[in-house]
Design a protein around this motif. Structure first.
Motif, short mmCIF file in Angstrom:
data_model
loop_
_atom_site.label_atom_id
_atom_site.label_comp_id
_atom_site.label_asym_id
_atom_site.label_seq_id
_atom_site.Cartn_x
_atom_site.Cartn_y
_atom_site.Cartn_z
N GLN A 84 -20.27 67.12 53.17
CA GLN A 84 -19.54 67.77 54.04
C GLN A 84 -19.94 67.58 55.27
O GLN A 84 -20.59 69.19 55.77
CB GLN A 84 -18.86 68.59 53.28
CG GLN A 84 -18.61 68.53 51.63
CD GLN A 84 -17.85 69.51 51.21
OE1 GLN A 84 -16.38 69.64 51.49
NE2 GLN A 84 -18.49 70.00 50.38
N ARG A 85 -18.58 67.33 56.09
CA ARG A 85 -19.31 67.58 57.85
C ARG A 85 -17.93 67.73 58.29
O ARG A 85 -16.93 67.24 57.94
CB ARG A 85 -19.44 66.31 58.10
CG ARG A 85 -19.41 66.42 59.85
CD ARG A 85 -19.81 65.39 60.63
NE ARG A 85 -21.48 65.63 60.92
CZ ARG A 85 -22.39 64.72 61.46
NH1 ARG A 85 -21.63 64.25 62.30
NH2 ARG A 85 -23.59 65.33 62.05
N LEU A 86 -17.82 69.47 57.87
CA LEU A 86 -16.55 69.57 58.89
C LEU A 86 -16.08 70.28 60.01
O LEU A 86 -17.57 69.93 61.32
CB LEU A 86 -15.92 71.16 58.59
CG LEU A 86 -16.63 71.80 56.68
CD1 LEU A 86 -16.17 73.08 56.68
CD2 LEU A 86 -15.41 70.48 55.96
N GLN A 87 -15.23 69.10 60.96
CA GLN A 87 -15.58 68.73 62.61
C GLN A 87 -13.47 69.33 62.97
O GLN A 87 -12.83 69.82 62.32
CB GLN A 87 -14.46 67.77 62.51
CG GLN A 87 -16.00 66.38 62.41
CD GLN A 87 -15.53 65.22 63.14
OE1 GLN A 87 -14.26 64.21 62.26
NE2 GLN A 87 -16.21 64.14 63.29
N PHE A 88 -13.84 70.67 63.88
CA PHE A 88 -13.06 71.42 64.29
C PHE A 88 -13.43 70.93 65.67
O PHE A 88 -13.79 71.11 66.56
CB PHE A 88 -14.01 72.48 64.49
CG PHE A 88 -14.33 73.33 62.69
CD1 PHE A 88 -12.98 73.27 61.46
CD2 PHE A 88 -14.93 73.62 62.24
CE1 PHE A 88 -12.89 73.75 60.62
CE2 PHE A 88 -15.32 73.96 60.75
CZ PHE A 88 -14.61 73.84 60.12
N ILE A 89 -11.97 70.86 65.89
CA ILE A 89 -11.62 70.19 67.51
C ILE A 89 -11.46 71.87 68.34
O ILE A 89 -10.35 72.74 67.81
CB ILE A 89 -10.59 69.68 68.16
CG1 ILE A 89 -10.53 68.27 67.59
CG2 ILE A 89 -9.97 69.56 69.59
CD1 ILE A 89 -8.84 67.00 67.80
#
Length: 218
Positions: A52-57
């Motif tokens: 899983q790759r969580l992306q946060f702006i």
């Protein structure tokens, strides 16, 4: 999508819409950090076997990334999790990035350049849709050396009044009113509402009331 309460309007609107579905947060740096920690914690404790790759702006100053990295690493280590990654994205326009000179980019494990741009350099600094929030000259003014300078001047106050006066807020708004309200008092209201949000974990009733009254007036 995460956004500090003082980001440009466009970023604020996007994060606020996302927050309604628990896919974003608008608040202080503590609120942003808590949101990222919670999302990483949930992913680390899930039973999913795929990566899983969580992306946060990140809609705030880039210096916050240090505390984020430490927290994420601690969460993943404590859960012995190897299949979760957290990626931080800085929201800046193409005009606000500067390419890294050839040979200066960091080289990844596969031999490729892992860093091609530096956010917020070419487009100037400050709160704007061009420079974004990735690099804030005002937040960079808050360091331990500056605090120590003030403490030293206060402890040796004799003869330092003029020097200390340079650190006072600008008084150009003294006596001025906006819609019948003192301009200085009006200016500190956003900070007061932000503190209430941090303490109560909810938007204050007074702020909600003002927003609703504004809509009706429009």
């Amino acid at each position: 999508v995460t956004a500090h309460l003082e980001v440009p309007g466009e970023m604020f609107q996007i994060a606020l819409r996302k927050s309604l579905d628990d896919e974003g947060v608008v608040g202080s740096t503590s609120n942003i950090l808590n949101f990222i920690e919670r999302k990483v914690e949930d992913a680390a404790k899930s039973t999913a076997e795929e990566k899983q790759r969580l992306q946060f702006i990140l809609g705030t100053e880039a210096g916050m990334v240090t505390s984020i990295v430490r927290s994420v690493q601690d969460i993943l280590d404590s859960n012995a999790c190897q299949n979760v990654e957290a990626e931080i994205i800085f929201p800046v326009s193409s005009e606000a990035v500067m390419a890294v000179e050839e040979g200066d980019a960091a080289v990844g494990g596969d031999g490729t350049d892992s860093l091609g741009v530096v956010p917020g350099v070419a487009g100037g600094e400050g709160c704007s849709t061009a420079g974004g929030c990735a690099t804030c000259p005002f937040m960079k003014m808050n360091d331990l050396d500056a605090v120590q300078d003030i403490v030293d001047m206060i402890s040796q106050s004799s003869g330092n009044e003029l020097q200390l006066s340079k650190h006072l807020p600008p008084n150009s708004l003294n006596g001025r009113k906006i819609n019948g309200k003192d301009a200085v008092e009006l200016g500190i209201e956003p900070i007061v509402f932000m503190r209430e949000f941090m303490m109560g974990k909810r938007i204050s009733d007074e702020l909600v009331k003002r927003v609703e009254q504004g809509r009706m007036a429009a």
